[in-house]
Design a protein around this motif. Sequence first.
Motif, PDB file in Angstrom:
ATOM      1  N   GLU A  28      44.864  44.952  41.946  1.00 53.57           N
ATOM      2  CA  GLU A  28      44.154  44.708  43.204  1.00 53.57           C
ATOM      3  C   GLU A  28      42.652  44.797  43.001  1.00 53.57           C
ATOM      4  O   GLU A  28      42.124  45.803  42.512  1.00 53.57           O
ATOM      5  N   ALA A  29      41.942  43.743  43.396  1.00 55.36           N
ATOM      6  CA  ALA A  29      40.494  43.705  43.225  1.00 55.36           C
ATOM      7  C   ALA A  29      39.799  44.432  44.371  1.00 55.36           C
ATOM      8  O   ALA A  29      40.398  44.732  45.406  1.00 55.36           O
ATOM      9  N   PHE A  30      38.519  44.694  44.195  1.00 54.63           N
ATOM     10  CA  PHE A  30      37.726  45.322  45.237  1.00 54.63           C
ATOM     11  C   PHE A  30      37.349  44.303  46.307  1.00 54.63           C
ATOM     12  O   PHE A  30      37.234  43.117  46.042  1.00 54.63           O
ATOM     13  N   GLY A  31      37.105  44.813  47.513  1.00 52.77           N
ATOM     14  CA  GLY A  31      36.743  43.922  48.609  1.00 52.77           C
ATOM     15  C   GLY A  31      35.266  43.599  48.672  1.00 52.77           C
ATOM     16  O   GLY A  31      34.876  42.534  49.140  1.00 52.77           O
ATOM     17  N   GLU A  32      34.410  44.526  48.217  1.00 45.83           N
ATOM     18  CA  GLU A  32      32.971  44.348  48.282  1.00 45.83           C
ATOM     19  C   GLU A  32      32.334  44.694  46.942  1.00 45.83           C
ATOM     20  O   GLU A  32      32.839  45.533  46.189  1.00 45.83           O
ATOM     21  N   ASP A  35      31.468  48.341  46.551  1.00 44.52           N
ATOM     22  CA  ASP A  35      32.645  49.182  46.311  1.00 44.52           C
ATOM     23  C   ASP A  35      32.985  49.227  44.828  1.00 44.52           C
ATOM     24  O   ASP A  35      33.346  50.273  44.284  1.00 44.52           O
ATOM     25  N   ARG A  58      35.728  41.592  39.236  1.00 46.42           N
ATOM     26  CA  ARG A  58      36.370  42.764  39.821  1.00 46.42           C
ATOM     27  C   ARG A  58      36.408  42.727  41.341  1.00 46.42           C
ATOM     28  O   ARG A  58      36.957  43.643  41.966  1.00 46.42           O
ATOM     29  N   VAL A  59      35.802  41.715  41.955  1.00 44.69           N
ATOM     30  CA  VAL A  59      35.670  41.659  43.417  1.00 44.69           C
ATOM     31  C   VAL A  59      36.368  40.412  43.944  1.00 44.69           C
ATOM     32  O   VAL A  59      36.099  39.295  43.490  1.00 44.69           O
ATOM     33  N   ARG A  60      37.218  40.603  44.900  1.00 43.37           N
ATOM     34  CA  ARG A  60      38.046  39.532  45.439  1.00 43.37           C
ATOM     35  C   ARG A  60      37.187  38.401  46.007  1.00 43.37           C
ATOM     36  O   ARG A  60      36.376  38.607  46.915  1.00 43.37           O
ATOM     37  N   GLY A  61      37.332  37.203  45.459  1.00 46.00           N
ATOM     38  CA  GLY A  61      36.647  36.017  45.979  1.00 46.00           C
ATOM     39  C   GLY A  61      35.151  35.998  45.763  1.00 46.00           C
ATOM     40  O   GLY A  61      34.447  35.162  46.349  1.00 46.00           O
ATOM     41  N   ALA A  62      34.612  36.885  44.927  1.00 46.49           N
ATOM     42  CA  ALA A  62      33.162  36.958  44.744  1.00 46.49           C
ATOM     43  C   ALA A  62      32.628  35.721  44.030  1.00 46.49           C
ATOM     44  O   ALA A  62      33.278  35.159  43.148  1.00 46.49           O
ATOM     45  N   SER A  66      27.402  35.463  46.386  1.00 49.54           N
ATOM     46  CA  SER A  66      27.739  36.673  47.142  1.00 49.54           C
ATOM     47  C   SER A  66      27.285  37.932  46.411  1.00 49.54           C
ATOM     48  O   SER A  66      26.856  38.910  47.040  1.00 49.54           O
TER      49      SER A  66
END
Length: 372
Positions: A28-32, A35, A58-62, A66
């Motif tokens: 599971e990746a990080f949201g921000e 974070d 490491r960040v979801r959709g980054a 962003s």
Amino acid sequence: MNGPVKVCAVDPLAVIRSRLVRQGLDGEAFGEVADAVAWLGAVQAQEFAEAKWSLAERVRGATDESVEAAFTRGDILRTHALRPTWHFLSRSDARWILRLTRPRVHALNAYWYRKADLDGALFARADHIVTRALADEEFLTRSELADRLREAGIEATGPRLAYILMHAELEELVCSGPRRGRQHTYALFDERVPTSEYEDRSVESGLQELIYRYLRSHGPATLRDVTTWASLPVRESRIALAELGTRIESVTDDNGTVWHWTGHVASAVPKSEPMTRAFLLPMYDEMTVAYQDLRVVLDTALPRVDFLERAVVIDGTTVGTWKRTLAARSVVVEVTLVRELSLGERSALDVVIERFGRFLGLSASLECSVGT
């Protein structure tokens, strides 16, 4: 390092798989963006473009945009901490991490301070000039600050300027501001970093927290790993490890001791199925620079790798290196492998190439070859 290195009777591949999960690369990746940086404690960032991709993996959709936006807002800061190089820190952690690590960084810099004829009196003058200039104009580039110093009678170019500004960063006077085009700027630290809930944290408490953060996000790891990563004193770090109690565990044999976090993200040495994802690790990624022992597991066909090169990793194993060539609307990723990939491995590589293209906002293509 030639081939896998045995550390404390622990399966090297299992260690790397666990680190991939702990660091937020697999699973599971990080949201921000902030974070991810807070979880890792600090992220080496002297190569800015490389460090942005390192976070984006490491960040979801980054995307590049962003991550840049988080940096521009000051959610993450780029400053000197831990070692004499730039790191990303989360805004909420910047004060206590700097206060914990700056004495050691100053000590590591002492020879270069003397070599550049920089002493306490000159640093005090330079700090005053730099902070006054930033109070007047908010964000200034390195060359603009050099001009202000020169106008005040302090010649500052090359390494001398670098150490003057690094000293100001370590003393919590300046930090990164938003970029101006491709140029980095400096800003007043107090304008970018609010008072933290950790403001009054003691040195002992900060040492425990930083070691805990490292083992939580980077483990399994050795004492040498953590003390080198953060320039920490060995004796005090041993005491801090003991005081962390049941939050961490260790595995010891005749080769030494490996420490790991007891939390829920992943077991210390998971007996998991092979990982299916591929990773394009950039230069200075935390998966390589954050360790002295067992940096990555190498394919046995790979006799030597410069760990400052970009590594292609599949199932915890380094299978080659990569580089990119940018054009106006596209990017070509050239991968040099040490062996032929299976169909599943090639599919995983295609997925990460596409992901890299989305990160850059460009059409991505792969050129693959097997080195000799």
